[in-house]
Design an enzyme around this catalytic site. Structure first.
Site, PDB file in Angstrom:
ATOM      1  N   ASP A 266     163.982  59.165 -66.911  1.00  0.00           N
ATOM      2  CA  ASP A 266     164.229  59.411 -68.329  1.00  0.00           C
ATOM      3  C   ASP A 266     165.611  58.936 -68.750  1.00  0.00           C
ATOM      4  O   ASP A 266     166.152  59.396 -69.769  1.00  0.00           O
ATOM      5  CB  ASP A 266     164.087  60.912 -68.635  1.00  0.00           C
ATOM      6  CG  ASP A 266     162.762  61.218 -69.316  1.00  0.00           C
ATOM      7  OD1 ASP A 266     161.939  60.296 -69.424  1.00  0.00           O
ATOM      8  OD2 ASP A 266     162.549  62.372 -69.723  1.00  0.00           O
TER       9      ASP A 266
ATOM     10  N   ASP B  92     163.829  67.403 -57.464  1.00  0.00           N
ATOM     11  CA  ASP B  92     164.842  66.922 -58.396  1.00  0.00           C
ATOM     12  C   ASP B  92     165.652  65.795 -57.769  1.00  0.00           C
ATOM     13  O   ASP B  92     165.622  65.573 -56.551  1.00  0.00           O
ATOM     14  CB  ASP B  92     165.767  68.071 -58.803  1.00  0.00           C
ATOM     15  CG  ASP B  92     165.102  68.997 -59.811  1.00  0.00           C
ATOM     16  OD1 ASP B  92     164.073  68.606 -60.381  1.00  0.00           O
ATOM     17  OD2 ASP B  92     165.614  70.115 -60.023  1.00  0.00           O
TER      18      ASP B  92
ATOM     19  N   ASP C 235     168.686  65.354 -57.001  1.00  0.00           N
ATOM     20  CA  ASP C 235     169.724  65.642 -56.012  1.00  0.00           C
ATOM     21  C   ASP C 235     169.171  66.343 -54.768  1.00  0.00           C
ATOM     22  O   ASP C 235     169.953  66.869 -53.965  1.00  0.00           O
ATOM     23  CB  ASP C 235     170.817  66.507 -56.636  1.00  0.00           C
ATOM     24  CG  ASP C 235     170.270  67.812 -57.208  1.00  0.00           C
ATOM     25  OD1 ASP C 235     169.072  67.850 -57.544  1.00  0.00           O
ATOM     26  OD2 ASP C 235     171.038  68.791 -57.317  1.00  0.00           O
TER      27      ASP C 235
ATOM     28  N   ASP D 121     159.906  75.737 -65.281  1.00  0.00           N
ATOM     29  CA  ASP D 121     159.423  76.119 -63.958  1.00  0.00           C
ATOM     30  C   ASP D 121     159.016  77.583 -63.912  1.00  0.00           C
ATOM     31  O   ASP D 121     157.967  77.939 -63.374  1.00  0.00           O
ATOM     32  CB  ASP D 121     160.497  75.822 -62.903  1.00  0.00           C
ATOM     33  CG  ASP D 121     161.872  76.280 -63.345  1.00  0.00           C
ATOM     34  OD1 ASP D 121     161.977  76.969 -64.379  1.00  0.00           O
ATOM     35  OD2 ASP D 121     162.851  75.949 -62.656  1.00  0.00           O
TER      36      ASP D 121
END
Length: 540
Positions: A288, A347, A349, A441
């Protein structure tokens, strides 16, 4: 006649050796210095008394050396005062800029009428804060002035009758006495009762929160004592073929990211090295990013792994709406998703170990009620500074106590947004990803639990990541984590009330999860530290 004892006038006396190192006016040090004693400044006309002194005591001091030392100490004290004053000025300026700006973390993410409306609301909010601060300072000045006038308000000598007398229009009094007496009566009659009520409410909420924590700790102790842990019914084998005895369903791996220029290479490499049959896995890089350079770098990285044989695709949205939830929702609408049974989310990271899927996916075998398998986070920078160490302590309690106990005894906990494997059927039946809150989430976890799906938390399966190292990043993270649950509770409460007869236990689980751990703690923390304590310290 006794000899003169003017030791400072003698040029042949060397005095105590002093070595002073000065590289610059702000950096100096003394290697040796003997402080003067009282005997060094005494005059004695009696020769015997002079002779009777020890030899080392009769060594005289050099006044010029002492002057240098005093000047250096004065310079150091002045430097400390200058540093403190400069720090206070910088802090005051930062506070003034932060309060006057009236901005929050999502200012750059809003646009159009919504941005104008939010700016108006936030300006009014910060104006109220500034008015409250100035009024508090003014009233604090009243308190200080009253203290010096001798009005000490302990319990035994609270002179309310005296103040009632001062408020009498016929009584003789000064301007200050009149104003302060009226303020004290207002404080006693109107401010003290609601503050006392809030204090009692905070005590009650604290006891509820403490009881909840005690139950969780006892549950964790029981799990450790009994060595309880989820065990898959069948281990995976025959990795190369993906057939036969092993359990290798079709798995979709998603990596949502946005302008992740620093960590995209590590995350993509870790996911591409997962031990899973190449024909049974598809990796989606959901980019994105609005920076063309970052888009190009991520796309080149994906092409590199495609040439090495990884089944990976790059996907970029033209219309970037809904943030992470919108990104995941858009990816799940792809036509080829119907061929996959499970979806794993990491994610940007996060760096999973190669055996991540082998240790999580087998729990779904012959367990049709299982909707989510969540792994624990581990932090590569937990010892970076004091902030990271404190976050590690807090999150270790969250994973090992809260989520592990809830997973074992309730089969329900909040999805952490990453390092978890979802059954795609559970996502679809629960309504999929929604952009209505900042904690998508937790939202999907609550809706899946209300639809009857069970969760498993694996405390022994870890996925490496990083915690925020700066206060600004930590503040933004906590703002998102604490504002989202409040929105979620407001949105899900009507659904829970409507389904209380059908999903009685699930409603209780949701209430305990949301009320005790997401609403009570922020409420009494804010009320205690931002309302009660400031008011009681400034205005007893």
């Amino acid at each position: 006649m006794a000899p003169s004892f003017d030791w400072w006038a003698k040029e042949n006396h060397r005095g105590t050796p002093v070595v002073i190192k000065m590289e610059n006016p702000n950096n100096w040090s003394m290697v040796e210095l003997e402080a003067p004693s009282e005997d060094d400044f005494l005059y004695d006309s009696d020769e015997t008394s002079v002779a009777s002194r020890p030899k080392d005591k009769t060594r005289n001091k050099n006044a010029k050396q002492l002057t240098w030392v005093l000047l250096l100490k004065a310079h150091k004290a002045a430097g400390c005062l200058t540093f403190i004053a400069n720090a206070l000025l910088n802090l005051t300026a930062a506070i003034r800029r932060r309060v006057s700006s009236g901005r929050t973390d999502i200012d750059n993410e809003t646009s159009g009428d919504m941005a104008t409306e939010n700016f108006t609301v936030k300006s009014e909010f910060y104006s109220c804060i500034k008015v409250f601060l100035w009024v508090s300072l003014l009233l604090l000045g009243f308190e200080v002035a009253a203290y010096f006038k001798g009005w000490h308000f302990g319990a035994p000598d609270l002179q309310l009758q005296y103040f009632y007398t001062l408020t009498n229009p016929l009584a003789f009094k000064g301007v200050f006495d009149s104003l302060y007496s009226r303020w004290v009566l207002i404080r006693v009659e109107y401010l003290a009762p609601p503050l006392q009520f809030l204090a009692n409410a905070c005590i009650l909420l604290f006891l509820i929160q403490s009881l909840d924590r005690l139950v969780l700790c006892l549950g964790c102790f029981w799990i450790k004592f009994k060595k309880i842990k989820p065990v898959p019914k069948q281990a995976t084998v025959d990795l190369e073929s993906g057939e036969g005895v092993g359990y290798f369903p079709m798995v979709l791996v998603q990596i949502p990211m946005c302008n992740e220029k620093e960590v995209y290479q590590q995350s993509i490499a870790a996911v591409c090295n997962l031990d899973w049959p190449k024909t049974k896995i598809l990796i989606q890089v959901l980019d994105d990013s609005d920076d063309p350079t970052t888009q190009l770098l991520i796309k080149e990285e994906v092409c590199k792994w495609q040439q090495e044989g990884a089944n990976i695709v790059y996907r970029h949205r033209v219309i970037r709406e809904g943030y992470k939830a919108g990104n995941l929702k858009s990816a799940m609408n792809c036509s080829y998703v119907k061929d996959y049974e499970f979806v794993t989310i990491f994610d940007a990271d996060f760096q999973p170990n190669p055996d991540f899927l082998q240790r999580t996916v087998p729990h779904f075998k012959d367990n049709e009620e299982l909707g989510l398998v969540q792994a624990r986070w581990s932090f590569v920078n937990k010892d970076e500074n004091l902030l990271t160490r404190l976050q590690h302590i807090n999150l270790a309690f969250h994973f090992e106590v809260e989520q592990q106990v809830n997973g074992i005894f309730l089969n329900f906990f909040g999805f952490n947004g990453t390092a978890g494997v979802w059954r795609i059927k559970a996502l679809e039946e629960s309504g999929g990803w929604l952009e209505r809150t900042t904690v998508e989430d937790m939202d999907i976890a609550v809706r899946a639990h209300l639809h009857g799906w069970k969760f498993i938390f694996l405390n022994d399966v870890e996925c490496q990541c990083e915690v925020p190292e700066s206060y600004e990043a930590y503040r933004k993270q906590q703002h998102r984590w604490h504002s989202g649950p409040m929105q979620l509770f407001r949105l899900c409460l009507p659904e829970v009330i409507d389904q209380r007869l059908v999903f009685g236990r699930k409603s209780i689980d949701f209430s305990s999860f949301s009320c005790y751990r997401k609403l009570i703690l922020p409420f009494y923390s804010f009320t205690l530290f931002c309302i009660i304590l400031p008011l009681t310290m400034c205005h007893p």
